[in-house]
Scaffold this motif. Sequence first.
Motif, short mmCIF file in Angstrom:
data_model
loop_
_atom_site.label_atom_id
_atom_site.label_comp_id
_atom_site.label_asym_id
_atom_site.label_seq_id
_atom_site.Cartn_x
_atom_site.Cartn_y
_atom_site.Cartn_z
N ASN A 193 34.51 -35.00 -27.52
CA ASN A 193 33.97 -33.76 -26.95
C ASN A 193 32.46 -33.66 -27.06
N GLY A 194 31.85 -34.72 -27.58
CA GLY A 194 30.39 -34.72 -27.69
C GLY A 194 29.88 -34.20 -29.02
N LYS A 195 30.81 -33.81 -29.89
CA LYS A 195 30.42 -33.30 -31.21
C LYS A 195 29.89 -34.44 -32.07
N ILE A 208 29.25 -48.39 -20.45
CA ILE A 208 28.82 -47.18 -21.17
C ILE A 208 29.17 -47.30 -22.65
N LYS A 209 28.46 -46.49 -23.47
CA LYS A 209 28.63 -46.58 -24.93
C LYS A 209 29.84 -45.75 -25.38
N LEU A 210 31.00 -46.36 -25.20
CA LEU A 210 32.26 -45.68 -25.53
C LEU A 210 33.26 -46.71 -26.02
N THR A 211 33.91 -46.40 -27.14
CA THR A 211 34.95 -47.31 -27.64
C THR A 211 36.08 -46.50 -28.28
N VAL A 212 37.27 -47.05 -28.21
CA VAL A 212 38.41 -46.48 -28.93
C VAL A 212 38.88 -47.50 -29.95
N ARG A 214 27.89 -37.12 -20.25
CA ARG A 214 28.75 -36.01 -19.78
C ARG A 214 30.14 -36.16 -20.37
N PHE A 215 30.50 -35.20 -21.21
CA PHE A 215 31.82 -35.24 -21.85
C PHE A 215 32.77 -34.38 -21.02
N ILE A 270 34.94 -43.00 -30.08
CA ILE A 270 33.56 -43.08 -30.53
C ILE A 270 32.63 -43.23 -29.33
N ALA A 271 31.71 -42.28 -29.17
CA ALA A 271 30.70 -42.38 -28.12
C ALA A 271 29.32 -42.50 -28.77
N ASN A 272 28.47 -43.27 -28.14
CA ASN A 272 27.07 -43.42 -28.57
C ASN A 272 26.92 -43.73 -30.06
N PRO A 273 27.65 -44.72 -30.57
CA PRO A 273 27.56 -45.00 -32.00
C PRO A 273 26.27 -45.70 -32.39
N GLU A 274 25.88 -45.44 -33.63
CA GLU A 274 24.69 -46.07 -34.20
C GLU A 274 25.00 -46.39 -35.65
N ILE A 275 24.82 -47.64 -36.04
CA ILE A 275 25.03 -48.01 -37.44
C ILE A 275 23.77 -47.62 -38.20
N VAL A 276 23.90 -46.70 -39.16
CA VAL A 276 22.72 -46.17 -39.85
C VAL A 276 22.57 -46.73 -41.26
#
Length: 200
Positions: free
Chosen positions: A126-128, A56-60, A23-24, A83-89
């Motif tokens: 903002n969830g973008k 939660i998966k959130l970092t600044v 939820r943003f 950065i929310a919900n990051p994934e190293i791809v």
Amino acid sequence: MSVLDIVTLPDKVLRERTLPVTRFDEALQQLIDDMIDTMREAPGVGLAAPQIGRSIKLTVIETLADVDEEGNEIDGSRDLYVIANPEIVWTSRKRVKGIEGCLSIPGYVGEVERFESIRVRAQDRNGKKIKLRLHDWTARIFQHEIDHLNGVLYIDRLTDPENLWTEEAYEAMQEAGDEEETAVSDAEVEVKYVVDKTGS
Ligand code: ZN
């Protein structure tokens, strides 16, 4: 906006796996602003939600400013990331060693090997959905912070168990090394910078 308490070892929240941000909303925006304040006040170059007790998966992250010839900060040269919900791809084949500290392990620094470059998929405040290509020092900060979201700390990734020092011991070691060497490499400059600015 307010400065939050930073949790330190051995607090168990630092070792938990985190839940995705879903939820943003206004409460999240408030939390993000507080985390930015807390990171700047520390001061640090990054802060992950578990470090303020939120699993939660959130970092600044905020990179250091570039400086001009007189050593003054150049306006607008800092990059701030939420950065929310990051994934190293993707990760580079090349890895680099560097010295890290952590706001949750005050007074210590250690040597860690990280990927020189990474690509990250994440969401902004903002969830973008966003995609980032990161290099060098910024890539290192991201890897340190994303580790926090998986309950991993830099002390788990030391190049050698002995490569963990108190800040005082490390600075003394650096000074002793400087006297022997005529040229200072870029790596050493970065290392000193990190010690001065403490951790993330
Ligand atoms: Zn940290």
